[in-house]
Design a protein around this motif. Sequence first.
Motif, PDB file in Angstrom:
ATOM      1  N   GLY A  45     129.293  77.815  53.670  1.00 17.97           N
ATOM      2  CA  GLY A  45     129.294  78.995  52.816  1.00 17.97           C
ATOM      3  C   GLY A  45     130.499  79.036  51.894  1.00 17.97           C
ATOM      4  N   GLU A  46     130.593  80.133  51.145  1.00 15.90           N
ATOM      5  CA  GLU A  46     131.694  80.293  50.202  1.00 15.90           C
ATOM      6  C   GLU A  46     132.886  81.007  50.814  1.00 15.90           C
ATOM      7  N   ASP A  47     132.763  81.481  52.056  1.00 15.29           N
ATOM      8  CA  ASP A  47     133.841  82.246  52.674  1.00 15.29           C
ATOM      9  C   ASP A  47     134.896  81.348  53.324  1.00 15.29           C
ATOM     10  N   LEU A  48     134.462  80.216  53.900  1.00 14.15           N
ATOM     11  CA  LEU A  48     135.379  79.297  54.577  1.00 14.15           C
ATOM     12  C   LEU A  48     135.359  77.932  53.902  1.00 14.15           C
ATOM     13  N   ASP A  49     136.501  77.276  53.916  1.00 10.41           N
ATOM     14  CA  ASP A  49     136.601  75.891  53.449  1.00 10.41           C
ATOM     15  C   ASP A  49     136.773  75.018  54.691  1.00 10.41           C
ATOM     16  N   VAL A  50     135.724  74.279  55.037  1.00 12.72           N
ATOM     17  CA  VAL A  50     135.717  73.440  56.237  1.00 12.72           C
ATOM     18  C   VAL A  50     135.639  71.983  55.813  1.00 12.72           C
ATOM     19  N   ARG A  51     136.539  71.161  56.321  1.00  6.16           N
ATOM     20  CA  ARG A  51     136.578  69.740  55.967  1.00  6.16           C
ATOM     21  C   ARG A  51     136.655  68.910  57.245  1.00  6.16           C
ATOM     22  N   PRO A  80     134.297  61.149  72.204  1.00 11.51           N
ATOM     23  CA  PRO A  80     134.110  62.574  72.498  1.00 11.51           C
ATOM     24  C   PRO A  80     135.153  63.489  71.864  1.00 11.51           C
ATOM     25  N   VAL A  81     135.556  63.199  70.637  1.00 16.37           N
ATOM     26  CA  VAL A  81     136.557  64.019  69.950  1.00 16.37           C
ATOM     27  C   VAL A  81     136.120  64.222  68.501  1.00 16.37           C
ATOM     28  N   LEU A  82     136.155  65.493  68.044  1.00 12.14           N
ATOM     29  CA  LEU A  82     135.894  65.829  66.652  1.00 12.14           C
ATOM     30  C   LEU A  82     137.046  66.685  66.135  1.00 12.14           C
ATOM     31  N   SER A  83     137.306  66.568  64.833  1.00 10.43           N
ATOM     32  CA  SER A  83     138.357  67.376  64.221  1.00 10.43           C
ATOM     33  C   SER A  83     137.895  67.865  62.865  1.00 10.43           C
ATOM     34  N   ALA A  84     138.387  69.039  62.485  1.00 12.46           N
ATOM     35  CA  ALA A  84     138.083  69.606  61.167  1.00 12.46           C
ATOM     36  C   ALA A  84     139.236  70.489  60.724  1.00 12.46           C
ATOM     37  N   TRP A  85     139.519  70.471  59.437  1.00 15.32           N
ATOM     38  CA  TRP A  85     140.441  71.429  58.839  1.00 15.32           C
ATOM     39  C   TRP A  85     139.641  72.653  58.395  1.00 15.32           C
ATOM     40  N   VAL A  86     140.228  73.831  58.541  1.00 15.54           N
ATOM     41  CA  VAL A  86     139.527  75.046  58.130  1.00 15.54           C
ATOM     42  C   VAL A  86     140.531  76.083  57.644  1.00 15.54           C
ATOM     43  N   LYS A  87     140.113  76.838  56.640  1.00 16.39           N
ATOM     44  CA  LYS A  87     140.852  78.013  56.174  1.00 16.39           C
ATOM     45  C   LYS A  87     139.878  78.884  55.383  1.00 16.39           C
ATOM     46  N   THR A  88     140.292  80.092  55.096  1.00 11.47           N
ATOM     47  CA  THR A  88     139.453  80.950  54.269  1.00 11.47           C
ATOM     48  C   THR A  88     139.540  80.514  52.808  1.00 11.47           C
ATOM     49  N   ASN A  89     138.486  80.767  52.065  1.00 13.51           N
ATOM     50  CA  ASN A  89     138.507  80.549  50.618  1.00 13.51           C
ATOM     51  C   ASN A  89     139.065  81.803  49.959  1.00 13.51           C
ATOM     52  N   GLY A  90     140.368  81.863  49.846  1.00 12.36           N
ATOM     53  CA  GLY A  90     141.024  83.033  49.285  1.00 12.36           C
ATOM     54  C   GLY A  90     142.141  83.494  50.195  1.00 12.36           C
ATOM     55  N   PHE A 133     149.897  82.988  63.119  1.00  8.23           N
ATOM     56  CA  PHE A 133     149.354  82.004  62.188  1.00  8.23           C
ATOM     57  C   PHE A 133     148.633  82.765  61.083  1.00  8.23           C
ATOM     58  N   ARG A 134     148.212  82.037  60.076  1.00  9.46           N
ATOM     59  CA  ARG A 134     147.442  82.626  58.974  1.00  9.46           C
ATOM     60  C   ARG A 134     146.120  81.879  58.845  1.00  9.46           C
ATOM     61  N   ALA A 135     145.032  82.633  58.779  1.00 12.90           N
ATOM     62  CA  ALA A 135     143.715  82.022  58.628  1.00 12.90           C
ATOM     63  C   ALA A 135     143.445  81.591  57.197  1.00 12.90           C
ATOM     64  N   ASP A 136     144.295  82.010  56.254  1.00 15.25           N
ATOM     65  CA  ASP A 136     144.125  81.570  54.865  1.00 15.25           C
ATOM     66  C   ASP A 136     144.978  80.349  54.557  1.00 15.25           C
ATOM     67  N   GLU A 137     145.577  79.759  55.577  1.00 17.62           N
ATOM     68  CA  GLU A 137     146.280  78.482  55.458  1.00 17.62           C
ATOM     69  C   GLU A 137     145.609  77.473  56.381  1.00 17.62           C
ATOM     70  N   TRP A 138     145.701  76.183  56.045  1.00 19.21           N
ATOM     71  CA  TRP A 138     144.958  75.170  56.772  1.00 19.21           C
ATOM     72  C   TRP A 138     145.297  75.160  58.269  1.00 19.21           C
ATOM     73  N   LEU A 139     144.235  75.145  59.073  1.00 16.73           N
ATOM     74  CA  LEU A 139     144.353  74.968  60.517  1.00 16.73           C
ATOM     75  C   LEU A 139     143.516  73.754  60.912  1.00 16.73           C
TER      76      LEU A 139
END
Length: 279
Positions: free
Chosen positions: A149-155, A170-180, A233-239
Amino acid sequence: MLDQLLQVLTPRFVSEDVFIADNMHPRAPRVFGGQVLAQALRAAAATVPVERAVHSQHAYFLRPGDPAESIRLEVDRALDGGSLSSRRVVALQRGKPILVSSVSFQTTGAGAEYQRTAPEVPPPESLISERQKALETGDFDDSFPLVTGEDLDVRMVTAVDWHNPRPLPPVLSAWVKTNGSLNQPDAVHASLLAYFSDTLLIDVCLAATGRSYLRDDIQLASLDHALWFHGSFRADEWLLHTVEAERVAAGRGLAHGRFYNREGVLVASASQQGLMRAR
């Protein structure tokens, strides 16, 4: 879309300790479990002094939620101690619970520190977003755009081809933050992390066993979920969300997740058991 997500994750006050919340994806096949987790956390936080930050949440998913119907959240003030507050939250539709959750809050304290080292992964700027990938491949589903969606940036750091599944490490990783950017209190950032924490945990169990959520002969659902918040932490910065499958057996999968900020600080941990049985 981020404004819509923030609105959905902010339950409306009805009466003392009773709230009503809407759904993010009304055309989805069911309510996303992470949404109800986040709403329960926000409802609990609304009954606790702001100086007490959430440090853990435990929940059981009892019934599939109906995305066409609002959710009623009832809070029980189980404890207000000298430094700890505990709340029990029941999320209901049509008078029946779809989720029960315990949420604990604590005043900030000082003490010794230790954490496991963050994994070394490519930076998010070097990766394509899941939304862009879905639009380019034609896999975009506008009825349930959870990670597209347009709300989250998931990579995704670890790519999974769900159309051609094969057993993976058995390991997955993703970067996530809000778009804005978000000028919001800590409870909002915590609720956004809770929202996203319900992703990847079943996925890593599927990937480890070479199966795909696209198959019609597998029944998938979150059963229980636990979150621990270790610091601000901040959800609008990369986690960085890293998940690891622990055990798949008896039609269930258990996985653990960790959230690190860009500096490698472990800010939250998660565990989840999911249903993964043959229909």
